[in-house]
Design an enzyme around this catalytic site. Structure first.
Site, PDB file in Angstrom:
ATOM      1  N   ALA A  63       0.874  -1.172   0.000  1.00 15.18           N
ATOM      2  CA  ALA A  63       0.000   0.000   0.000  1.00 15.18           C
ATOM      3  C   ALA A  63       0.910   1.221   0.000  1.00 15.18           C
ATOM      4  CB  ALA A  63      -0.873  -0.022   1.257  1.00 15.18           C
ATOM      5  N   GLY A 102       0.562  -5.009   0.816  1.00 12.83           N
ATOM      6  CA  GLY A 102      -0.635  -4.968  -0.023  1.00 12.83           C
ATOM      7  C   GLY A 102      -0.408  -5.559  -1.393  1.00 12.83           C
ATOM      8  N   GLU A 105      -0.893  -9.146  -0.913  1.00  9.11           N
ATOM      9  CA  GLU A 105      -2.324  -9.338  -0.639  1.00  9.11           C
ATOM     10  C   GLU A 105      -3.146  -9.247  -1.922  1.00  9.11           C
ATOM     11  OE1 GLU A 105      -2.208  -6.358   2.514  1.00  9.11           O
ATOM     12  OE2 GLU A 105      -3.090  -7.867   3.836  1.00  9.11           O
ATOM     13  N   GLU A 125       4.426  -5.641   7.105  1.00  4.17           N
ATOM     14  CA  GLU A 125       3.691  -4.587   7.803  1.00  4.17           C
ATOM     15  C   GLU A 125       4.103  -4.435   9.274  1.00  4.17           C
ATOM     16  OE1 GLU A 125       2.478  -6.719   5.667  1.00  4.17           O
ATOM     17  OE2 GLU A 125       0.853  -5.864   4.469  1.00  4.17           O
TER      18      GLU A 125
END
Ligand code: T1G
Length: 690
Positions: A63, A102, A105, A125
Site C-alpha cells: 500500500a 498490499g 495481498e 507490515e
C-alpha cells in the site's frame, strides 16, 4: 485507461499492467483505474483469463505508506481484492522483484500466482507497527499453513520464489520473460476449464493446524515483542484465520489494523521508514560520483577486520594492511573464523565464504594501497598515530582516492589539514561489530568534496549500511548524545539507585539493555581508557576497573557473570562499593523512581540532540532518530529520541530539565534554545532556523 494502469491483450488473455514508479505502491491513483479495468475484463466475454503484472523493477511493494493517517479514498485495497474474487475466469499475478504487503495481498486475491525466480514475497507490515490490512492474515495461512504464515507475518521477512513455491504460495516459478510465461500459464489454465477456487475458499492450508503448537510458537514470538503491539496483533489475526469463519476473521483483522494504524508505535515506525531514506539523500542530486573498485583497510583488529568484512560482503575487493605479517595473519584468521561461524549457522554458504575470502589481499606495505579508490583507516584512536597514517596515504594513494578515518571522537578537520588533499578526507564511523551493525555515521569535514561525500553515501547502501551524514564535533551524533545520556549515571548510583534498577528502567522503556549491562558487554576498560586520556574520572567505574572488573570478559563488572554466561547477576560487593563511595562524599541514599532515572538520562540526551541540530551537525532531526535506532537500539516503537520528544512533550521535558538544573546547576540540564522553540512550534525543523 490510465497512465498508472494499462490493459493489453494477448489473444484471449488480458494483461493488466500497473505502472506507478518507483515501487508500484497501491496509491489511490492506481486502485481506482485498476478496479475499473478488472470489472470491465470480468464482464468481457472475449477475455478467457486475466494476468496482473507490473512495469518497472518490482511487483507491487505495498500500500502507499504516505496515505496512512489520511482519510481513506475508495476503493480501498480490501474492495479491490473483493472485486478480484468475484471474477470467475482465472486470474494470475505475475510477480517479479518484491511482492510485499498490499502487493502480496493483491496477488492473494488472484486464483494463481507465478513468480520470477529472483522474486521475493512477504508481508512486512509489522515493521511499520501494523499488520497486513488487506486480508493477508486470513488468506496466507490458507495456502502455506498457520505456523508458516505466523512466522512470515510476525517477522515481516520475505521469502524467495523457490521457498514460496514449495510452500504453496506460488504456483509456478519462471526464468526469462515472466509476462509471456504468465500468459501461457493463464491460457493453459483456462483451456482446462474451471471452476477456479479463490484463496478465501481454500482451506487446505488450515486443515492440520495444531493449535497447541501454534500457540506455543506465538507465545515464544510474543516474548520478543519488547512492548511492541503489532507482533501480538499479527499473531492474533493469524490465529483468528484458524478458529473463525473467513469473513469474521477478516473483520477482526480490520479492527486490529484500524487500532494499530492510529497508534503512536506505528506512527513512530512509519516515521523511521522515511527517515532512513531521507538520511541517505545528499543535497546534491546531480553530482558525478567517484568510482570505487578496490578498497584498502588499514588495521586488521576488531574494527578493521569488521569493516573489511562489511566491504567484502558488499562485493568489494579488499587490500588489508597491517604493520606485520603476524598481525595480518591474525586478522585474516579472525575474518575466516567469523565467516566459518556464519556457514555453521546457515546464514552463509561455503561457496560464498570462499568467494568473500578470495576478495582479500593482505599486505604490510603502504605502496600496495596505490590502486585503492577508497582507503579506510582503523588504527589506534590517537591523533598522532592517525596523522602518521594519513601522511603515508598522502604519499601513496592515487589522485582522487577517498581517504576515510574510522575515528569515533577525534577532530577530522585536524586530520584533513595535516595532508595535501583535505578535499578527499572524511569520516566513516562504523559501529562494532562493523560487519553486523547497520549504522554508519559519514562525517563530512569542512573541506570534504561534495562528490567524495556523495560517493560514500552511495557506497554505504551497497554494503548494507544505514548511512547518516554528520558534521565534525566531539563524538559526532551518537557518542556525543551517549555521553549526555550517561552523564548522570554515576550520580544516580551514589544517590541510591542500583545498577539493576537503572538498567530495569531502561529495559522497561524498551531498550534491549541498560547502560550498565551495555558497559559490561562492551568492556568497562574502554571507557576507563577514554576518561584517563581526557583527565576525567568516574569514581565507581574507575574503582571497578582498578580491581580488574572489566565486565563480561573478566566475569565481573557492574554485575557478576557465571562462566561462559552473559546473564548479569547483581553483585552485593558492587552495591557495597557504591554505598561506601557515597558515604565518603556524604551522600545519603534515597529511593529513586524509574521516572527520575528516565528524566536524568534520556532528557539530557534529547537536549544534546537539540544542540546538535542547532549547530547544523545534522541536516534534520530525523537523522538523529536514525542514528539512535540503528546504532544504539533506541526502541523503534518510540521512533528515536527526537520523535519520542514529541510524544513525551517538549514542555514537560523543559520543565523537568529546569528542575534538575536548579538542583544541580549541570549544563546537561540547561534547556537548549531549539528545545524551547520546539515546545512552542511542535516541530524541530520549524525551530531549527535559530
Ligand atoms: N509506499 C510509499 N512509498 C514507498 C513504499 C510504499 N509502500 N515503498 C517504498 N517507497 C518509496 C521510498 O520511500 C523511496 O522514496 C522509494 O520508494 C524507493 O524506496 C494494507 C498496510 C520495496 C524493498 O513495507 O521495503 O501494504 O526516497 O529506497 O531500497 O496490508 O522500498 O525515493 O522518495 O526503499 O530498492 C508494506 C516498503 C506497506 C515495503 C525497495 N510494504 N518498501 O527498496 O528502494 S504497508 C512495505 C520497501 C501495506 C497493507 C499494508 C522498499 C523496497 P524516495 P527504497 P529499495
Amino acid at each position: 485507461m490510465s497512465d498508472f494502469v494499462k490493459v493489453s491483450r494477448d489473444g484471449d488473455v488480458a494483461i493488466v499492467t500497473i505502472d506507478n514508479p518507483p515501487v508500484n505502491a497501491l496509491s489511490f491513483h492506481v486502485r481506482e483505474p485498476l478496479l475499473q479495468a478488472l470489472v470491465s475484463l470480468r464482464d468481457d466475454p472475449s477475455v478467457a483469463a486475466i494476468v496482473i503484472a507490473c512495469a518497472g523493477r518490482t511487483f507491487v511493494a505495498g500500500a502507499d505508506i504516505t496515505e496512512f493517517g489520511k482519510p481513506v479514498q475508495q476503493p480501498d485495497l480490501r474492495a479491490l481484492i473483493a472485486t478480484l474474487e468475484t471474477i470467475a475466469k482465472p486470474t494470475v499475478a505475475a510477480i517479479h522483484g518484491t511482492a510485499l504487503g498490499g502487493g502480496l495481498e493483491l496477488a492473494l486475491g488472484c486464483h494463481f500466482r507465478v513468480a520470477d525466480a529472483g522474486a521475493k514475497l512477504g508481508l512486512p507490515e509489522v515493521k511499520l507497527g501494523l499488520l497486513p490490512g488487506g486480508g493477508g492474515t486470513v488468506r496466507l495461512p490458507r495456502l502455506v499453513g498457520a505456523v508458516k504464515a505466523l512466522r512470515m507475518i510476525v517477522s515481516g521477512s520475505p521469502i524467495g520464489a523457490t521457498e514460496a513455491h514449495a510452500a504453496g504460495l506460488v504456483d509456478a516459478v519462471f526464468e526469462g520473460d515472466l509476462t509471456a510465461h504468465a500468459v501461457n500459464f493463464a491460457r493453459e489454465i483456462a483451456r482446462k476449464g474451471g471452476p477456479y477456487t479463490p484463496v478465501r475458499d481454500r482451506d487446505d492450508g488450515l486443515e492440520e493446524t495444531d493449535l497447541a503448537a501454534f500457540d506455543a510458537e506465538a507465545g515464544a514470538l510474543a516474548k520478543k515483542a519488547r512492548g511492541l503491539e503489532a507482533p501480538i496483533a499479527c499473531a492474533q489475526a493469524v490465529r483468528n484465520a484458524v478458529t473463525m469463519p473467513f469473513d469474521e476473521a477478516l473483520a477482526a483483522e480490520r479492527a486490529l489494523f484500524v487500532r494499530l494504524v492510529a497508534s503512536d508505535q506505528s506512527r513512530a515506525q512509519r516515521h523511521l521508514f522515511f527517515a532512513e531514506r531521507e538520511a541517505a539523500k545528499t543535497s546534491a542530486k546531480d553530482i558525478v560520483k567517484r568510482r570505487i573498485t578496490r578498497v584498502g583497510i588499514i588495521g586488521a583488529g576488531t574494527m578493521g577486520g569488521g569493516i573489511a568484512m562489511a566491504f567484502a560482503n558488499g562485493g568489494y575487493p579488499i587490500t588489508l594492511l597491517e604493520t606485520s605479517q603476524e598481525a595480518l595473519q591474525r586478522g585474516l584468521g579472525t575474518i575466516e573464523k567469523n565467516y566459518a561461524v556464519s556457514v555453521t549457522r546457515g546464514s552463509l554458504t561455503e561457496d560464498a565464504k570462499r568467494q568473500r575470502l578470495a576478495q582479500f589481499k593482505g599486505s604490510t606495505d603502504y605502496a600496495d594501497l596505490a590502486d585503492c579508490d577508497l582507503i579506510v583507516e582503523a588504527v589506534f584512536e590517537d591523533m598522532a598515530v592517525k596523522k602518521e597514517v594519513f601522511g603515508k596515504l598522502d604519499a601513496v594513494a592515487k589522485p582522487g582516492a577517498i581517504l576515510a578515518t574510522n575515528t569515533s571522537y577525534l577532530d577530522i578537520n585536524e586530520i584533513a589539514a595535516s595532508i595535501s588533499r583535505p578535499q578527499d578526507v572524511l569520516g566513516l564511523h562504523f559501529f562494532s561489530p562493523a560487519n553486523v551493525m547497520k549504522l554508519l555515521e559519514i562525517v563530512r569535514a569542512d573541506k570534504t568534496a561534495p562528490d567524495a561525500l556523495a560517493t560514500v553515501v552511495d557506497m554505504a547502501r551497497r554494503i548494507g549500511k544505514v548511512a547518516v551524514v554528520v558534521g565534525v564535533c566531539h563524538g559526532f551524533v551518537g557518542n556525543r548524545m551517549l555521553a549526555a545520556r550517561g552523564s548522570e549515571s554515576e550520580a544516580l548510583l551514589l544517590e541510591g539507585a542500583t545498577p539493576s534498577q537503572i538498567d530495569q528502567a531502561f529495559t522497561d522503556f524498551g531498550w534491549p539493555m541498560g547502560p550498565f549491562q551495555m558497559g559490561d558487554l562492551a568492556g568497562l576498560d574502554i571507557g576507563w581508557r577514554n576518561r584517563k586520556a581526557r583527565g576525567l574520572t568516574a569514581v565507581i567505574a574507575d574503582t571497578l576497573c582498578e580491581q580488574g572488573r572489566f565486565g563480561q570478559k573478566t566475569g565481573r563488572g557492574f554485575y557478576l557473570y557465571e562462566a561462559d554466561a552473559r546473564t548479569p547477576i547483581a553483585d552485593p560487593e558492587v552495591e557495597a562499593l557504591i554505598r561506601t563511595k557515597a558515604a565518603e562524599k556524604g551522600i545519603a541514599p534515597r529511593a529513586i523512581s524509574a521516572e527520575e532515572i528516565i528524566e536524568r538520562t534520556l532528557y539530557p540526551m534529547i537536549n544534546e540532540g537539540a544542540k546538535i541540530l542547532e549547530e547544523g551537525i545534522v541536516a534534520r532531526s530525523s537523522d538523529i532518530d536514525v542514528v539512535w535506532v540503528n546504532g544504539y537500539g533506541f526502541p523503534v516503537g518510540k521512533g528515536g529520541p527526537m520523535f519520542w520528544a514529541g510524544l513525551e512533550g517538549a514542555a514537560k521535558i523543559i520543565e523537568r530539565l529546569e528542575y534538575w538544573h536548579d538542583r544541580t546547576a549541570k549544563d546537561v540540564f540547561k534547556p537548549a534554545p531549539l528545545l524551547k522553540a520546539m515546545a512552542e512550534t511542535g516541530s524541530w525543523e520549524a525551530g531549527a532556523s535559530i
